[in-house]
Structures are given as structure tokens and as C-alpha cells.
Enzyme design. Structure first.
Site, PDB file in Angstrom:
ATOM      1  N   GLY A   1      40.141  45.602  23.318  1.00  0.00           N
ATOM      2  CA  GLY A   1      39.614  45.866  24.808  1.00  0.00           C
ATOM      3  C   GLY A   1      40.750  46.577  25.560  1.00  0.00           C
ATOM      4  O   GLY A   1      42.105  46.765  24.858  1.00  0.00           O
TER       5      GLY A   1
ATOM      6  N   ARG B   1      35.712  41.054  17.495  1.00  0.00           N
ATOM      7  CA  ARG B   1      34.565  41.185  16.918  1.00  0.00           C
ATOM      8  C   ARG B   1      34.624  42.483  16.024  1.00  0.00           C
ATOM      9  O   ARG B   1      33.863  42.269  15.127  1.00  0.00           O
ATOM     10  CB  ARG B   1      33.356  40.960  17.923  1.00  0.00           C
TER      11      ARG B   1
ATOM     12  N   TYR C   1      50.942  39.711  39.126  1.00  0.00           N
ATOM     13  CA  TYR C   1      51.629  40.157  40.169  1.00  0.00           C
ATOM     14  C   TYR C   1      53.069  39.404  40.192  1.00  0.00           C
ATOM     15  O   TYR C   1      54.049  39.888  40.652  1.00  0.00           O
ATOM     16  CB  TYR C   1      51.020  39.683  41.614  1.00  0.00           C
TER      17      TYR C   1
ATOM     18  N   GLY D   1      54.982  39.172  37.818  1.00  0.00           N
ATOM     19  CA  GLY D   1      55.862  39.701  36.890  1.00  0.00           C
ATOM     20  C   GLY D   1      56.171  41.261  37.645  1.00  0.00           C
ATOM     21  O   GLY D   1      57.118  41.829  36.973  1.00  0.00           O
TER      22      GLY D   1
ATOM     23  N   HIS E   1      46.412  36.911  43.363  1.00  0.00           N
ATOM     24  CA  HIS E   1      47.624  37.667  43.323  1.00  0.00           C
ATOM     25  C   HIS E   1      48.137  37.383  45.016  1.00  0.00           C
ATOM     26  O   HIS E   1      49.304  37.239  45.065  1.00  0.00           O
ATOM     27  CB  HIS E   1      47.160  38.983  43.327  1.00  0.00           C
TER      28      HIS E   1
HETATM   29  C1  BG6 Z   1      43.628  42.882  38.737  1.00  0.00           C
HETATM   30  C2  BG6 Z   1      42.331  42.800  39.346  1.00  0.00           C
HETATM   31  O1  BG6 Z   1      44.023  41.473  38.599  1.00  0.00           O
HETATM   32  O2  BG6 Z   1      44.504  43.696  39.421  1.00  0.00           O
HETATM   33  C3  BG6 Z   1      41.785  44.229  39.595  1.00  0.00           C
HETATM   34  O3  BG6 Z   1      41.188  42.341  38.571  1.00  0.00           O
HETATM   35  C4  BG6 Z   1      43.161  45.092  40.211  1.00  0.00           C
HETATM   36  O4  BG6 Z   1      40.580  44.527  40.400  1.00  0.00           O
HETATM   37  C5  BG6 Z   1      44.286  44.843  39.384  1.00  0.00           C
HETATM   38  O5  BG6 Z   1      42.823  46.502  40.504  1.00  0.00           O
HETATM   39  C6  BG6 Z   1      45.348  45.454  40.278  1.00  0.00           C
HETATM   40  O6  BG6 Z   1      46.628  45.482  39.707  1.00  0.00           O
HETATM   41  P1  BG6 Z   1      47.891  46.400  40.016  1.00  0.00           P
HETATM   42  O7  BG6 Z   1      48.854  45.931  38.876  1.00  0.00           O
HETATM   43  O8  BG6 Z   1      47.340  47.852  39.489  1.00  0.00           O
HETATM   44  O9  BG6 Z   1      48.039  46.428  41.420  1.00  0.00           O
END
Ligand code: BG6
Length: 489
Positions: A19, A50, A188, A190, A249
Site C-alpha cells: 500500500g 495479500r 503530526y 513527529g 492532529h
Molecule cells: C492524514 C489525513 O492524517 O494527514 C490526510 O488522513 C491529510 O487527509 C494528511 O492529507 C496530512 O498530512 P501532512 O503531513 O501532509 O500534513
């Protein structure tokens, strides 16, 4: 021996290895650690999913996303080759004890006679977490091998859809992996500047005394993305922006901004204070929430589809892609200070910022200059272009007394030579080190769900239609009206 001083081996099983999360984030982060000599010498990565695939196909798949940020370009191919030689792949059903018995054999073969700690990264949809945990446990993979000291599971949100389903997940997973073995990622935590929040607050004399209701008028935590849901529509439509971004987050950012000083910076003390402050927030009231959903518009020279036009979104979906909420923290430090939380997809830019607006100065001595003094603002820019800025009032250089808004501006790129690590690099290293301070404890999760569960249920019961806003715009008008109601404009 490398920096960690780990002589014990480490086997990292990445479940869901084919994935996007595994390919784009987890394995590249492990490669970055490898390049910095931060993995134990005897490490192995076993991809599990899988789909049948040979080791070679898995390696080729993984290689596409590896980047050489930490090693000189000329030796990069060498690093990749050595790293990939430690990667192998097995296919199997996620809930099959037999598949994990085979996995166990494969791991023993790789580990040889040496002892090895084990990490299970579940880069799989959350509805599979329990099946996988139970099957891993049933096959005896959670037991530590001879001489090894630990096995750890890493999972990533969404953890349930509300307080009840989250509690259920926590308690069922807990039957296989104890809380101490479970590392719940909120990526977030991290991020570099998020890790700096407690340092900024508590290692700087100038901020700590001002960080309260006497001096802070409001706090705004603003999250924006300039893209739609794309190929994640199937997942997103089931969750919506509040569950996807706000409950996790943004509540983590809020907790770090608002918590009391911890007794120490060790994980239990930091988590205790985060829980305490989250528990001081009353459940979000329906009338303190504004919701939006993006509509088709032309943005950056392109025709962008409406949320309801994305493939995988049911016609007439009421799932919000934008939310604005006003929260209050009922404690001595923050009584009466609104915390404004906004999060939206398909807006005009991609940014995450925390903005503390200070109360205006009471002095009248500058009034004769005719200037209306703007309030000081501390802006912590989480991404992109990490920065900390303090808006101040300054005298414009010259012979007269003219006041101008100015800025003290710390831009990370200009100020620090070091590379900013990706959040996953930092989090995976902490799992290996057993440092839990950047992971979400079960009671933090529960406290964050308590704030949103009632309003989420109410929205679903009433089938509330979010207000449409144009793709690439500013979000819905109702969010601005909510801001004005609380003098946050
Ligand atoms: C993910 C969300 O947790 O965080 C997403 O599921 C979002 O929808 C992403 O786009 C944003 O992460 P970052 O690190 O790019 O701000």
C-alpha cells in the site's frame, strides 16, 4: 556497533506492504534511518500483504520511493542495494494464523540463531487491526524470541469513529499487545516544529509568563490543504474532516500549546498533562461548529471537481471537508480564551499554523502618534517552510516617531543547516528506542474523542448539510461568521 548500540537484531514486519503508506512513508523512513546508521546491524524488513509478489518485485516497488537525502549521491546506489538486500516479501491473508506461522518460519530463517526484537507496522486499514493483532498473537509472534527483549505494534489513526468504538479497539488490541507495546502514531507529533513546541514554551523565559488568559486573547490552529480527497474518497467519505484531522492532529497541537508544564519531559509526564488539558475542554457544542464541503471551481488554471463529483463519493454526501470550531479550556490558565480550530481541504494553499494573538497594550502613550497598535502575534508555522514569527510594533527608522508593524522572523531553512527529518523517520526511530513521548496514549485518545463524539452523533442524526465553498477558496462563510461571533476576525 551503530549509534543505538543495539547488538540484538531487529525484524520489522510491514503489514500492508504493497500500500501507499508503506511504500511512500514507512519504508523510505526506514531507509533514511539506515543511511544514518540508526538501524541495528542485523535488521530485516519483511513486507506482508495479500497480493502475491516475488521478493524482487517487492524490492523494485520499494526502490521507486527511496531517496538519498542522507548519503552522498555517488554512494547512494550502494546504500540502496544493501538496504534492499534486507527486504523480503510474503503474501497471506491478514486474519490467517497459518499465514503468520509461515511468516514466523521465514523470520527465524532470516534471524538465524541471533536474537531479534520485532516491530509490526500495521500499514493496513483500521478495520483489520484487530484481526491482524489476534492472528499474530495466535501464531505466537508477539512473544519475544529467546534473548530478545521486546515486540511492538505500530498503528495509525483512525482509531475508531467515536469514543465507544475507540475504547473497543483499545481494549481488544490490549489483549494481544499491552499498552506499553502499542505505539499509536499521530504523525503530526513527529513533525519538527511540533516537537519544538514544549521547548519554545518552557525553555524560553520570555514566553512562559505570557502564556495564559491575562495576555493571550485567542489561539487559532489553522490547517489547510490545497488539494481535494483524490483517490482517498472511499475512506474520507466515511470519516470527514473532523475525524480525519481535527480530533487527532489538531487536538494534539492544541494539547501541546495549552498543557501545563510537565514534571519532566518523559513520556508519562507529558501524556499526563496532555490528558489533563484535553479533559478540561467541554464537548463541542453544535452551535460552535461550522462545516463546509468543496464545490467545483477553477483553481490554479484547472477545473477542479466538487467533492460530490469525486469518484467514490456517493451522490448527495453530507461529509464535511471543512470544519471550524471554537473550544474553551475550563482551567485557570485559559478561562475565557477561545481556541479557534479550522481545517479544510481544497482551500487556497497548504499550510498548518498556530497563531497566538496577544491582548492589546493598555498604554495610551503612543496614541499621539496616531497609530492603532496591532496586537502582538506569535505564529508557529508547522508547514511548509517551518518558521516562528513574532509580530511586534516597532519604530520606523527616521527622525520622527512613526510606528510600524514589524516581525521577528525565525525561518528554519535559513537559520539551521541540518536537514529536517520526515515525521516518520523520527517516529520509527522512537519506536526502536522505546521512547513513547511522541505517541498517543489510550487516555489522550479517549479525551479527544469525548470532545467531538456528541456533536458528531448529532450531525449524523440530523443529516446536517455542510455549506458549499469553491475549490481553492477560503472556506465557507459560516466559518467567518463563527469567528466574528467570538471576535476572532
Ligand atoms: C492524514 C489525513 O492524517 O494527514 C490526510 O488522513 C491529510 O487527509 C494528511 O492529507 C496530512 O498530512 P501532512 O503531513 O501532509 O500534513
Amino acid at each position: 556497533m551503530n549509534e543505538l548500540g543495539l547488538q540484538t537484531g531487529l525484524t520489522i514486519v510491514v503489514l500492508g506492504a504493497s500500500g501507499d503508506l508503506a511504500r511512500k512513508k514507512v519504508i523510505p523512513a526506514l531507509f533514511a534511518l539506515y543511511c544514518q546508521d540508526l538501524l541495528p546491524e542485523a535488521f530485516h524488513i519483511v513486507g506482508f500483504a495479500r497480493r502475491p509478489m516475488t521478493d524482487e518485485a517487492f524490492r523494485a516497488n520499494v526502490m521507486e520511493k527511496l531517496t538519498c537525502r542522507y548519503v552522498p549521491g555517488h554512494s547512494c546506489a550502494d546504500y540502496m542495494e544493501r538496504f534492499l538486500s534486507r527486504c523480503s516479501y510474503m503474501s497471506g491473508e491478514y486474519d490467517s494464523r497459518d499465514a503468520y506461522l509461515d511468516l514466523y518460519q521465514a523470520m527465524r530463517l532470516l534471524e538465524g540463531d541471533a536474537s531479534a526484537n520485532r516491530m509490526y507496522y500495521m500499514a493496513i486499514p483500521p478495520f483489520l487491526f484487530l484481526d491482524v493483532a489476534e492472528a499474530l498473537g495466535g501464531a505466537g509472534l508477539v512473544e519475544c524470541g529467546p534473548g530478545a527483549t521486546w515486540s511492538r505494534a505500530i498503528i495509525e489513526k483512525p482509531f475508531g469513529r467515536d469514543r465507544t468504538s475507540s475504547d473497543h479497539l483499545v481494549s481488544c488490541m490490549g489483549k494481544v499487545f499491552t499498552e506499553g507495546q502499542t505505539f499509536r502514531i499521530d504523525h503530526y507529533l513527529g513533525k519538527e516544529i511540533v516537537q519544538n513546541l514544549l521547548v519554545l514554551r518552557f525553555a524560553n523565559r520570555v514566553f512562559d509568563p505570557l502564556w495564559n488568559r491575562q495576555h493571550v486573547a485567542s489561539v487559532h490552529i489553522a490547517w489547510k490543504e490545497d488539494i481535494g480527497v483524490g483517490n482517498r474518497a472511499g475512506y474520507f467519505d466515511d470519516y470527514g474532516i473532523v475525524r480525519d484531522v481535527v480530533q487527532n492532529h489538531l487536538m494534539q497541537l492544541l494539547a501541546l500549546v495549552a498543557m501545563e508544564p510537565p514534571t519532566s519531559f518523559d513520556a508519562p509526564h507529558v501524556c499526563d498533562e496532555k490528558v489533563r488539558v484535553l479533559q478540561c475542554i467541554a464537548p463541542l457544542a453544535f452551535d460552535r461548529l461550522a462545516l463546509g464541503q468543496y464545490a467545483a471551481a477553477r483553481f490554479q488554471g484547472q477545473d477542479c471537481a466538487a467533492y460530490r463529483g469525486e469518484s467514490g463519493v456517493p451522490a448527495g454526501s453530507c461529509t464535511p471537508t471543512y470544519a471550524a470550531a471554537v473550544l474553551h479550556i475550563d482551567n485557570d490558565r485559559w478561562d475565557g480564551v477561545p481556541f479557534f480550530i479550522t481545517a479544510g481541504k481544497a482551500l487556497d494553499e497548504r499550510t498548518t499554523e498556530i497563531r497566538l494573538r496577544f491582548r492589546p497594550v493598555s498604554s495610551t502613550r503612543f496614541h499621539e502618534t496616531g497609530a492603532a497598535l496591532p496586537p502582538n502575534e506569535l505564529v508557529i508555522r508547522v508547514q511548509p517552510d517551518e518558521a516562528i514569527r513574532l509580530a511586534i510594533t516597532n519604530k520606523a527608522p527616521g527622525l520622527d516617531m512613526r510606528l510600524v508593524p514589524s516581525e521577528l522572523d525565525l525561518r528554519y531553512q535559513a537559520a539551521f543547516a541540518a536537514k529536517i527529518p520526515d515525521a516518520y523517520e523520527c517516529l520509527l526511530l522512537d519506536v526502536i528506542r522505546g521512547d513513547r513521548s511522541l505517541f498517543v496514549r489510550w487516555d489522550e485518545l479517549a479525551a479527544a474523542w469525548d470532545i467531538f463524539t456528541p456533536v458528531l452523533h448529532e450531525l449524523e442524526a440530523r443529516l446536517v448539510q455542510p455549506e458549499l465553498y469553491p475549490f481553492g477558496g477560503n472556506g465557507p462563510e459560516s466559518a467567518r461568521a463563527l469567528a466574528r461571533r467570538f471576535h476572532l476576525g
